[in-house]
Design an enzyme around this catalytic site. Structure first.
Site, PDB file in Angstrom:
ATOM      1  N   TYR A  80      25.868  -9.752 -28.351  1.00 34.33           N
ATOM      2  CA  TYR A  80      26.396 -10.276 -29.613  1.00 34.33           C
ATOM      3  C   TYR A  80      26.393  -9.222 -30.714  1.00 34.33           C
ATOM      4  O   TYR A  80      27.230  -9.278 -31.620  1.00 34.33           O
ATOM      5  CB  TYR A  80      25.632 -11.540 -30.018  1.00 34.33           C
ATOM      6  CG  TYR A  80      25.981 -12.701 -29.111  1.00 34.33           C
ATOM      7  CD1 TYR A  80      27.182 -13.390 -29.254  1.00 34.33           C
ATOM      8  CD2 TYR A  80      25.148 -13.068 -28.066  1.00 34.33           C
ATOM      9  CE1 TYR A  80      27.525 -14.423 -28.399  1.00 34.33           C
ATOM     10  CE2 TYR A  80      25.480 -14.100 -27.197  1.00 34.33           C
ATOM     11  CZ  TYR A  80      26.674 -14.772 -27.369  1.00 34.33           C
ATOM     12  OH  TYR A  80      27.018 -15.791 -26.505  1.00 34.33           O
TER      13      TYR A  80
ATOM     14  N   ASP B  23      34.517 -16.102 -34.566  1.00 30.45           N
ATOM     15  CA  ASP B  23      34.839 -15.051 -35.531  1.00 30.45           C
ATOM     16  C   ASP B  23      35.126 -15.656 -36.904  1.00 30.45           C
ATOM     17  O   ASP B  23      35.185 -16.872 -37.066  1.00 30.45           O
ATOM     18  CB  ASP B  23      36.034 -14.218 -35.042  1.00 30.45           C
ATOM     19  CG  ASP B  23      37.291 -15.072 -34.841  1.00 30.45           C
ATOM     20  OD1 ASP B  23      37.819 -15.613 -35.837  1.00 30.45           O
ATOM     21  OD2 ASP B  23      37.740 -15.208 -33.680  1.00 30.45           O
TER      22      ASP B  23
ATOM     23  N   HIS C  14      31.643 -23.969 -32.312  1.00 29.56           N
ATOM     24  CA  HIS C  14      30.798 -23.238 -31.369  1.00 29.56           C
ATOM     25  C   HIS C  14      29.945 -22.164 -32.036  1.00 29.56           C
ATOM     26  O   HIS C  14      29.476 -21.242 -31.372  1.00 29.56           O
ATOM     27  CB  HIS C  14      31.655 -22.627 -30.263  1.00 29.56           C
ATOM     28  CG  HIS C  14      32.336 -23.659 -29.426  1.00 29.56           C
ATOM     29  ND1 HIS C  14      33.460 -23.393 -28.653  1.00 29.56           N
ATOM     30  CD2 HIS C  14      32.063 -24.973 -29.224  1.00 29.56           C
ATOM     31  CE1 HIS C  14      33.833 -24.500 -28.031  1.00 29.56           C
ATOM     32  NE2 HIS C  14      33.000 -25.467 -28.367  1.00 29.56           N
TER      33      HIS C  14
ATOM     34  N   GLY D 245      46.455 -22.150 -29.236  1.00 33.93           N
ATOM     35  CA  GLY D 245      45.746 -21.125 -28.486  1.00 33.93           C
ATOM     36  C   GLY D 245      44.480 -21.577 -27.798  1.00 33.93           C
ATOM     37  O   GLY D 245      43.539 -20.795 -27.660  1.00 33.93           O
ATOM     38  N   THR D 246      44.434 -22.824 -27.369  1.00 29.52           N
ATOM     39  CA  THR D 246      43.288 -23.278 -26.603  1.00 29.52           C
ATOM     40  C   THR D 246      43.777 -23.921 -25.315  1.00 29.52           C
ATOM     41  O   THR D 246      44.798 -24.606 -25.295  1.00 29.52           O
ATOM     42  CB  THR D 246      42.413 -24.265 -27.397  1.00 29.52           C
ATOM     43  OG1 THR D 246      41.429 -24.831 -26.524  1.00 29.52           O
ATOM     44  CG2 THR D 246      43.235 -25.380 -28.014  1.00 29.52           C
ATOM     45  N   SER D 247      43.017 -23.711 -24.264  1.00 34.61           N
ATOM     46  CA  SER D 247      43.416 -24.216 -22.950  1.00 34.61           C
ATOM     47  C   SER D 247      43.226 -25.717 -22.823  1.00 34.61           C
ATOM     48  O   SER D 247      43.660 -26.314 -21.837  1.00 34.61           O
ATOM     49  CB  SER D 247      42.585 -23.512 -21.865  1.00 34.61           C
ATOM     50  OG  SER D 247      41.205 -23.824 -22.029  1.00 34.61           O
TER      51      SER D 247
END
Length: 230
Positions: A54, A90, A105, A170-172
């Site tokens: 990280y 981010d 998250h 942009g997410t599955s």
């Protein structure tokens, strides 16, 4: 009164800024197995690896910039009451100018106590062994790892339940519980789905508009569509 636009974003919007996602290819995140760097078990097994991982992600974040997708979302606050629910850790949404961002998250630029999840600090540099909370417990990345509860989920559901428009970018739609948010949209709320490789969304009750483009191009298209609905 402005209409409420709720946006669920995933790794695809940050990928255009140069931040990699493990779900696009081989199951690795920046060369690491996610079980080693994104689970409580990984932390207990090799905390030095996790801290270094990280720290490297934090350094990488300083080298990238928001892209057009982030910027258009921020601009939409001129016409809509925009709430962004992001799976990303981010700060690119904030740096682009978005003012209502909920991180499901966690956040790279924060750390928390390894024993008290409510003890959270802003943190922009490396996190090392010996960096402690007020009770002398080791600090850890403020990241929701696989297998951990998502503290912001209830707030995300509440926001989603009042959406006039709901957008997925942009997410599955494979990571739960975030993927399940779409089920909490009001029945007549239009859903816009931006992804270059969209999947079929099962049992959807809502009007759906699929925009099969990458985030930046898709946001150009979406902005035109939304402005046309005002």
């Amino acid at each position: 009164m402005k209409k409420k636009l709720v946006v669920l974003t995933g790794a695809g919007i940050s990928a255009e800024s140069g931040i990699k996602t493990f779900r696009d290819s081989d199951g690795l995140w920046e060369g690491h197995n996610v079980n080693d760097v994104a689970t409580p078990e990984g932390w207990h097994k090799n905390p030095a690896l996790v801290l270094d991982f990280y720290n490297q992600r934090r350094k990488q974040l300083k080298e990238v910039q928001p892209n057009l997708g982030h910027q258009i979302l921020a601009e939409l606050e001129n016409e809509f009451e925009v709430y962004i629910i992001t799976q990303n850790v981010d700060d690119l949404h904030e740096r682009a100018g978005s003012t209502n961002v909920l991180h499901l998250h966690g956040e790279l630029l924060k750390v928390r106590s390894s024993t008290n999840p409510n003890y959270i600090l802003d943190w922009r540099e490396d996190l090392n062994f010996g960096d402690l909370d007020e009770n002398k417990n080791q600090l850890r990345p403020h990241i929701v790892w696989f297998g951990e509860e998502v503290p912001a989920l209830d707030e995300a559901i509440t926001i989603t339940q009042s959406a006039d428009y709901f957008t997925v970018i942009g997410t599955s739609l494979q990571v739960y519980p975030a993927a399940g948010l779409i089920d909490f949209t009001p029945r007549e709320t239009p859903i816009f789905y931006i992804d270059p490789k969209p999947i079929k969304i099962p049992n959807l009750r809502n009007p759906l508009d699929v925009i099969p483009e990458v985030a930046s191009e898709g946001m150009k298209t979406l902005k035109k569509k939304l402005i046309g609905l005002i």
